[in-house]
Scaffold this motif. Sequence first.
Motif, mmCIF file in Angstrom:
data_model
loop_
_atom_site.group_PDB
_atom_site.id
_atom_site.type_symbol
_atom_site.label_atom_id
_atom_site.label_comp_id
_atom_site.label_asym_id
_atom_site.label_seq_id
_atom_site.Cartn_x
_atom_site.Cartn_y
_atom_site.Cartn_z
ATOM 1 N N VAL A 8 0.820 -1.198 0.000
ATOM 2 C CA VAL A 8 0.000 0.000 0.000
ATOM 3 C C VAL A 8 0.860 1.257 0.000
ATOM 4 C CG1 VAL A 8 -1.849 -1.165 1.204
ATOM 5 C CG2 VAL A 8 -0.095 -0.032 2.535
ATOM 6 N N HIS A 9 2.185 1.100 0.033
ATOM 7 C CA HIS A 9 3.101 2.225 0.033
ATOM 8 C C HIS A 9 3.777 2.273 -1.327
ATOM 9 C CE1 HIS A 9 5.274 5.363 2.023
ATOM 10 N NE2 HIS A 9 6.443 4.795 1.866
ATOM 11 N N SER A 10 4.336 3.406 -1.686
ATOM 12 C CA SER A 10 4.990 3.531 -2.979
ATOM 13 C C SER A 10 6.061 2.466 -3.153
ATOM 14 C CB SER A 10 5.624 4.921 -3.100
ATOM 15 O OG SER A 10 6.414 4.991 -4.255
ATOM 16 N N THR A 11 6.020 1.769 -4.296
ATOM 17 C CA THR A 11 7.012 0.741 -4.570
ATOM 18 C C THR A 11 8.149 1.264 -5.433
ATOM 19 O OG1 THR A 11 5.739 0.018 -6.482
ATOM 20 C CG2 THR A 11 5.316 -1.101 -4.392
ATOM 21 N N GLY A 12 8.122 2.525 -5.783
ATOM 22 C CA GLY A 12 9.120 3.065 -6.693
ATOM 23 C C GLY A 12 10.486 3.229 -6.068
ATOM 24 N N SER A 13 11.532 3.057 -6.915
ATOM 25 C CA SER A 13 12.919 3.253 -6.476
ATOM 26 C C SER A 13 13.444 4.613 -6.893
ATOM 27 C CB SER A 13 13.808 2.173 -7.102
ATOM 28 O OG SER A 13 13.888 2.362 -8.510
ATOM 29 N N GLY A 14 12.725 5.255 -7.835
ATOM 30 C CA GLY A 14 13.238 6.499 -8.401
ATOM 31 C C GLY A 14 14.018 6.278 -9.683
ATOM 32 N N ASP A 15 14.277 5.008 -10.025
ATOM 33 C CA ASP A 15 15.008 4.652 -11.238
ATOM 34 C C ASP A 15 14.093 3.766 -12.087
ATOM 35 O OD1 ASP A 15 16.593 3.370 -13.182
ATOM 36 O OD2 ASP A 15 18.376 3.445 -11.920
ATOM 37 N N LEU A 18 15.224 0.111 -12.620
ATOM 38 C CA LEU A 18 15.098 -0.759 -11.451
ATOM 39 C C LEU A 18 13.631 -1.047 -11.139
ATOM 40 C CD1 LEU A 18 17.867 0.703 -9.115
ATOM 41 C CD2 LEU A 18 18.003 -1.267 -10.655
ATOM 42 N N ASP A 19 12.784 -0.070 -11.394
ATOM 43 C CA ASP A 19 11.349 -0.289 -11.175
ATOM 44 C C ASP A 19 10.811 -1.365 -12.119
ATOM 45 O OD1 ASP A 19 11.433 1.636 -9.236
ATOM 46 O OD2 ASP A 19 10.475 3.203 -10.435
ATOM 47 N N ARG A 20 11.330 -1.390 -13.351
ATOM 48 C CA ARG A 20 10.919 -2.445 -14.289
ATOM 49 C C ARG A 20 11.368 -3.811 -13.779
ATOM 50 N NH1 ARG A 20 12.279 1.426 -18.224
ATOM 51 N NH2 ARG A 20 14.366 0.521 -18.493
ATOM 52 N N ARG A 21 12.570 -3.873 -13.244
ATOM 53 C CA ARG A 21 13.054 -5.139 -12.680
ATOM 54 C C ARG A 21 12.152 -5.598 -11.529
ATOM 55 N NH1 ARG A 21 19.547 -4.689 -11.836
ATOM 56 N NH2 ARG A 21 20.193 -4.379 -14.003
ATOM 57 N N TYR A 22 11.781 -4.651 -10.703
ATOM 58 C CA TYR A 22 10.889 -4.982 -9.581
ATOM 59 C C TYR A 22 9.579 -5.564 -10.114
ATOM 60 C CZ TYR A 22 7.754 -4.350 -5.611
ATOM 61 O OH TYR A 22 6.841 -4.567 -4.612
ATOM 62 N N ALA A 23 9.032 -4.947 -11.151
ATOM 63 C CA ALA A 23 7.777 -5.430 -11.731
ATOM 64 C C ALA A 23 7.953 -6.834 -12.308
ATOM 65 C CB ALA A 23 7.298 -4.465 -12.812
ATOM 66 N N TRP A 24 9.110 -7.102 -12.933
ATOM 67 C CA TRP A 24 9.365 -8.450 -13.451
ATOM 68 C C TRP A 24 9.430 -9.464 -12.305
ATOM 69 C CZ3 TRP A 24 14.090 -6.450 -16.724
ATOM 70 C CH2 TRP A 24 13.602 -5.720 -17.825
ATOM 71 N N ALA A 25 10.105 -9.077 -11.223
ATOM 72 C CA ALA A 25 10.217 -9.983 -10.073
ATOM 73 C C ALA A 25 8.857 -10.254 -9.454
ATOM 74 C CB ALA A 25 11.168 -9.388 -9.034
ATOM 75 N N GLU A 26 8.044 -9.209 -9.354
ATOM 76 C CA GLU A 26 6.707 -9.358 -8.794
ATOM 77 C C GLU A 26 5.870 -10.299 -9.652
ATOM 78 O OE1 GLU A 26 3.764 -6.245 -6.621
ATOM 79 O OE2 GLU A 26 4.329 -5.745 -8.684
ATOM 80 N N ALA A 27 5.969 -10.145 -10.974
ATOM 81 C CA ALA A 27 5.224 -11.016 -11.884
ATOM 82 C C ALA A 27 5.710 -12.455 -11.790
ATOM 83 C CB ALA A 27 5.371 -10.502 -13.316
#
Length: 319
Positions: A8-15, A18-27
């Motif tokens: 429920v909190h921002s998941t962004g890294s500011g990059d 890296l945010d795309r990598r996070y989304a891939w890991a989550e998927a």
Amino acid sequence: MIEKGSSVHSTGSGDPRLDRRYAWAEAALKDGDAQAAIEILDQTLSEAYGFTAAWHLFGLAQEALGHNEDAATAWRQCLELDPADHFGARLDLARIGAMPAEDAASENFSGTLFDDYAERFDSHLIEALQYRAPALLKAALARACQQIERPFHFDMVHDLGCGTGLMGEAIRAETGFLAGCDLSPRMVEKARAKTQGDGRPLYDKLAVAGLASFLASRPDHSADLVIAADVFVYLGDLTPAFAQSARVLKRSGLLAFTVQSHDGSGVIVGEDRRFAHAELWLRQKLSETRLLPVRIEEASTRQDRDRPVPGLLVVAERN
């Protein structure tokens, strides 16, 4: 139900990379490939050690592989980076037995969670989860009043964790002055917009506040009823809430609430990241705070994966 991996909190890294990598890991984790998620997050965290959301997801992936010690290390790193615990890392630590459940509650996590949930709260609870806490608790309260031979009417009522006002709607006809509090500003906005049949506001007073701080602001021996429907499932240690309720209630005033329950002892955090309290634990804590149980009834207030969630309806009297 709140999914274990939801944030429920921002998941962004500011990059963005890296945010795309996070989304891939989550998927990958959602698809059941926890190892792939870990490999992606390893690379991500080597470049952004302060990426709190990635640490939380890393813990979930480690847990999925049965690596609870590594999961606990990741969630402790979450708390190091975010002591306010917007991701609910304390709940996850308690869920795997790495932290006492009574210490795991987080107001920041709960408040932000329900801010995000406010727009669809009523419809999702009632239609998808078959939520019945207000009606069940009101009925139990009526039976308790009959049992102790007191009128089923309360001049001053405090509705803790009032949300959008579902409990307030259920109990309004039996109240004089109705006050409510909730951590979520958006939930309080929804409750403030509701009216009685004659057009008057549903609540006479509303506050954006945690239940403990709200009760602490109320005068001694001023309330006839303190009610909490589906609220204590977000708190582990209920002793402060019981103690403040006992202080605020008049002699013979009532505390009425619902909890999720379990067959073991003490307090646990379930897979749904909600607290469950054992009946014996509740009786002991109520007794310690001068609250005498009048009725404790087994009841399920909602469904989870199409199954009733075990729970208790509790009405206690201030002696």
